[in-house]
Design a protein around this motif. Structure first.
Motif, PDB file in Angstrom:
ATOM      1  N   THR A 346       0.697  -0.996   0.166  1.00  0.00           N
ATOM      2  CA  THR A 346      -0.098  -0.219   0.117  1.00  0.00           C
ATOM      3  C   THR A 346       1.406   1.192  -0.050  1.00  0.00           C
ATOM      4  O   THR A 346       2.015   0.738   0.265  1.00  0.00           O
ATOM      5  CB  THR A 346      -1.327  -0.030   1.478  1.00  0.00           C
ATOM      6  OG1 THR A 346      -0.010  -0.032   2.135  1.00  0.00           O
ATOM      7  CG2 THR A 346      -1.824  -0.950   1.168  1.00  0.00           C
ATOM      8  N   ASN A 366      -1.105   4.551   6.094  1.00  0.00           N
ATOM      9  CA  ASN A 366      -0.938   4.231   5.248  1.00  0.00           C
ATOM     10  C   ASN A 366      -2.855   3.921   4.285  1.00  0.00           C
ATOM     11  O   ASN A 366      -3.001   3.744   5.310  1.00  0.00           O
ATOM     12  CB  ASN A 366      -0.776   2.702   4.978  1.00  0.00           C
ATOM     13  CG  ASN A 366      -1.268   2.218   6.032  1.00  0.00           C
ATOM     14  OD1 ASN A 366      -0.825   2.226   7.117  1.00  0.00           O
ATOM     15  ND2 ASN A 366      -2.175   1.353   6.044  1.00  0.00           N
ATOM     16  N   PRO A 369      -4.719  -1.660   3.374  1.00  0.00           N
ATOM     17  CA  PRO A 369      -4.769  -3.190   2.738  1.00  0.00           C
ATOM     18  C   PRO A 369      -5.416  -3.685   1.737  1.00  0.00           C
ATOM     19  O   PRO A 369      -6.539  -4.138   1.609  1.00  0.00           O
ATOM     20  CB  PRO A 369      -4.511  -4.001   4.069  1.00  0.00           C
ATOM     21  CG  PRO A 369      -5.429  -3.725   4.856  1.00  0.00           C
ATOM     22  CD  PRO A 369      -5.460  -2.247   4.439  1.00  0.00           C
ATOM     23  N   ARG A 370      -4.949  -4.378   0.305  1.00  0.00           N
ATOM     24  CA  ARG A 370      -5.594  -4.794  -0.465  1.00  0.00           C
ATOM     25  C   ARG A 370      -5.423  -6.548   0.233  1.00  0.00           C
ATOM     26  O   ARG A 370      -4.266  -7.543   0.404  1.00  0.00           O
ATOM     27  CB  ARG A 370      -3.922  -4.774  -1.724  1.00  0.00           C
ATOM     28  CG  ARG A 370      -4.179  -3.917  -2.210  1.00  0.00           C
ATOM     29  CD  ARG A 370      -3.145  -3.450  -3.516  1.00  0.00           C
ATOM     30  NE  ARG A 370      -3.060  -2.568  -3.826  1.00  0.00           N
ATOM     31  CZ  ARG A 370      -2.182  -1.952  -4.675  1.00  0.00           C
ATOM     32  NH1 ARG A 370      -1.531  -2.868  -5.459  1.00  0.00           N
ATOM     33  NH2 ARG A 370      -1.579  -0.609  -5.087  1.00  0.00           N
ATOM     34  N   GLY A 406      -8.198   3.447   6.091  1.00  0.00           N
ATOM     35  CA  GLY A 406      -6.616   2.406   6.346  1.00  0.00           C
ATOM     36  C   GLY A 406      -5.965   2.332   7.702  1.00  0.00           C
ATOM     37  O   GLY A 406      -6.682   2.190   8.471  1.00  0.00           O
TER      38      GLY A 406
END
Length: 416
Positions: A346, A366, A369-370, A406
């Motif tokens: 990310t 951040n 997340p994927r 995030g």
């Protein structure tokens, strides 16, 4: 008295036991209790007891001479006076065991026996030394009330009644005052002993607390530094593991990063151990990082494959105090490490701003997340350490998820 108090040494001025009373020796030099439960008399106690006995006998002998001048005294009363006086003088040896009982018994004895006057004074002195003031007040008041009756029954041939009462009262007050003075000196010695023991205990606790704080600081520093280096090792080692067919240039670059990260981790570990072994904290190896090293940290993270954007709103990082800049650097380092572990791949945004008087604000955010967030053992310990580090620097730290999904770590540090 617990084991710590028994182990504590007595004051330096109480090293010679024979010059101290048995009560102080028992308290300053604790020993196993004797079968009878009474402390062993010291040489000083024997000298004092023998002196009190001789004074009681001497005063009794002087009173015997005065009995011959009392023409109206029957022979039976004279014999009773001498017998009671002899018994009272012998009872002086029991003054340490039963000070209150002996002093009370001497009040009627001194009323019927002139030869028991010395023993009564010795008993009153012992009571003032060994018992609280309320006991002395009751017995002393009873003795003062008895004196007028005694001189009325057996007047002195050479002194008027009022003069005899005044002299007897002054003598009683002087003996009581002397005993209270001795008691206060003993209590002062015990108080100094207790203060010395308390000071030793406080010094020991302060030393243990300083050691604990030093251990916590070292553990926090090792976590912040080594976690960052080891994460870089893990990322590049994982890339080599999952892409064995990568071009030679990428493999060589990843191997170089692994070698450099391992070298830096060992160097940081040597510095921390060097601080432990050094006589002073200034004997560390490399200088500690400050806010000016934030660019190098971001570049290092980018080299590890992270997408990091730095927004630096501080025109001259060199003006930031070293302690504040070092704290901000460590917080950013740990936050980047957490983003690399929990949200790999990310985009991370690092922003820093502030001015003297307004404080320094650092934010590391951040993106979501994927996929599934990987579980890392020991998660959350780094954030606890960051909060403690910010608090020790006089600042605050907040962390939590963002509205977009995030995660953000935000700290505000004082900048005087």
């Amino acid at each position: 008295m617990n084991s710590d108090e028994r182990a504590a040494p007595p004051p330096a001025f109480a090293k010679r036991r024979w010059v101290l009373p048995a009560a102080l020796v028992e308290d300053l030099y604790p020993q196993p209790p004797r079968p009878g439960g009474r402390p062993r008399r010291t040489a000083r106690d024997w000298i004092v007891d023998f002196t009190c006995f001789l004074l009681a006998v001497a005063i009794g002998l002087l009173a015997v001479d005065s009995l011959d001048q009392e023409a109206n005294l029957p022979p039976v009363m004279e014999a009773v006076d001498q017998v009671v006086g002899a018994l009272a003088c012998a009872a002086v040896w029991l003054r340490r065991r039963w000070p209150f009982g002996l002093a009370v018994a001497m009040v009627p004895a001194s009323l019927v026996s002139a030869t028991a006057g010395g023993a009564a004074l010795a008993a009153l002195f012992t009571l003032a030394v060994h018992r609280p003031l309320r006991y002395v007040a009751w017995v002393g008041a009873a003795g003062l009330l008895v004196q007028p009756l005694y001189y009325w029954m057996r007047p002195e041939p050479d002194l008027p009644f009022l003069a005899s009462v005044v002299i007897g009262t002054l003598l009683t007050v002087a003996v009581v005052g002397w005993g209270l003075l001795v008691r206060s000196k003993r209590l002062l010695l015990l108080s100094l002993r207790d203060r010395a023991r308390h000071a030793e205990a406080e010094a020991r606790l302060r030393g243990e607390q300083a050691q604990r704080l030093a251990r916590e600081a070292i553990a926090r520093e090792m976590h912040d530094v080594l976690a960052h280096r080891l994460t870089l090792l893990s990322v590049h080692a994982g890339a080599l593991e999952f892409r064995p067919d990568a071009p030679r240039e990428e493999i060589a670059r990843a191997a170089g990063v692994i070698r450099e990260s391992a070298h830096e981790a060992l160097q940081d570990l040597r510095e921390i151990i060097g601080v432990l072994r050094a006589a002073e904290a200034d004997d560390a190896g490399r200088p500690q990082p400050t806010l000016a090293a934030l660019d190098a940290l971001v570049a290092e993270s980018r080299a590890a494959g992270m997408k990091v954007t730095l927004t630096d709103g501080v025109p001259d990082p060199g003006t930031v105090p070293a302690s504040v800049g070092r704290t901000a650097y460590r917080i950013a380092q740990e936050a980047l490490t957490n983003a690399r572990k929990h949200a790999p791949g990310t985009e991370v945004t690092v922003s820093v701003s502030g001015a003297p008087g307004d404080g320094l604000v650092l934010s590391v955010r951040n993106a979501p997340p994927r996929g599934e967030v990987p579980h890392v053992p020991g998660s959350g310990q780094g954030l606890i350490g960051l909060t403690e580090r910010a608090t020790l620097a006089g600042g605050t730290l907040e962390h939590g998820p963002t509205p977009a999904g995030g995660f953000e770590v935000r700290t505000r540090l004082p900048w005087e």
